[in-house]
Write a protein that holds these residues in place. Structure first.
Motif, PDB file in Angstrom:
ATOM      1  N   LYS A   1      25.911 -18.532 -16.278  1.00 39.85           N
ATOM      2  CA  LYS A   1      24.477 -18.323 -16.440  1.00 39.85           C
ATOM      3  C   LYS A   1      23.814 -18.179 -15.073  1.00 39.85           C
ATOM      4  O   LYS A   1      24.182 -18.864 -14.118  1.00 39.85           O
TER       5      LYS A   1
ATOM      6  N   THR B   1      21.173 -19.305 -12.832  1.00 40.57           N
ATOM      7  CA  THR B   1      20.387 -20.537 -12.833  1.00 40.57           C
ATOM      8  C   THR B   1      19.226 -20.534 -11.847  1.00 40.57           C
ATOM      9  O   THR B   1      18.300 -21.327 -11.989  1.00 40.57           O
ATOM     10  N   LYS B   2      19.271 -19.651 -10.841  1.00 37.21           N
ATOM     11  CA  LYS B   2      18.213 -19.629  -9.832  1.00 37.21           C
ATOM     12  C   LYS B   2      18.071 -18.238  -9.233  1.00 37.21           C
ATOM     13  O   LYS B   2      19.057 -17.518  -9.083  1.00 37.21           O
TER      14      LYS B   2
ATOM     15  N   THR C   1      14.772 -18.259 -15.596  1.00 39.83           N
ATOM     16  CA  THR C   1      15.493 -19.095 -14.642  1.00 39.83           C
ATOM     17  C   THR C   1      14.523 -19.691 -13.635  1.00 39.83           C
ATOM     18  O   THR C   1      13.351 -19.303 -13.580  1.00 39.83           O
TER      19      THR C   1
END
Length: 136
Positions: free
Chosen positions: A88, A90-91, A127
């Motif tokens: 995924k 995430t940032k 995100t």
């Protein structure tokens, strides 16, 4: 307005390979593979393309914000680092170097925050988004 890109993939996820072509053909059968995504292989990958899209979108939105406030940026340079963990994204971290004359630190910070929240790619991403900047 609609834009498009096409991905073609042949083979399995790990051993296969593919290529990407954009409507403008700036990417034209540009290689991508497991190696270019998860290792150091030659070619691009989805996360790199998201980083390019986010840095480009944010920078253009900030330019519009500055122009709307009466400033002409001399140069805006934004790097985007995408973090991909456990399958995924995430940032998305944006690092901005800006040359804008005669603007206060607070006004600039407000325009940056607006661009961070309101550029279309920021609005698309689900995100954590962060920005750090250096104003000269």
């Amino acid at each position: 307005m609609k834009r498009n890109a096409t991905a073609v993939w042949n083979g399995t996820g790990k051993e296969g390979k593919g290529h990407l072509t954009t409507q403008s053909t700036v990417l034209n059968k540009t290689q991508y593979s497991f190696g270019s995504r998860f290792e150091d292989g030659v070619g691009t990958n989805p996360e790199e393309l998201i980083a390019a899209a986010h840095s480009g979108c944010f920078t253009m939105k900030l330019s519009f914000n500055l122009s709307g406030a009466g400033y002409t940026p001399e140069e805006l340079e934004t790097r985007c680092d995408i973090t991909f963990e456990d399958g995924k994204i995430t940032k998305s971290h944006l690092t901005l170097k800006a040359k804008v004359s005669n603007i206060s630190e607070q006004e600039f910070a407000d325009l940056v925050k607006d661009a961070e929240k309101n550029c279309p790619i920021s609005q698309l991403l689900n995100t954590e988004i962060s920005v750090e900047y250096q104003l000269n």
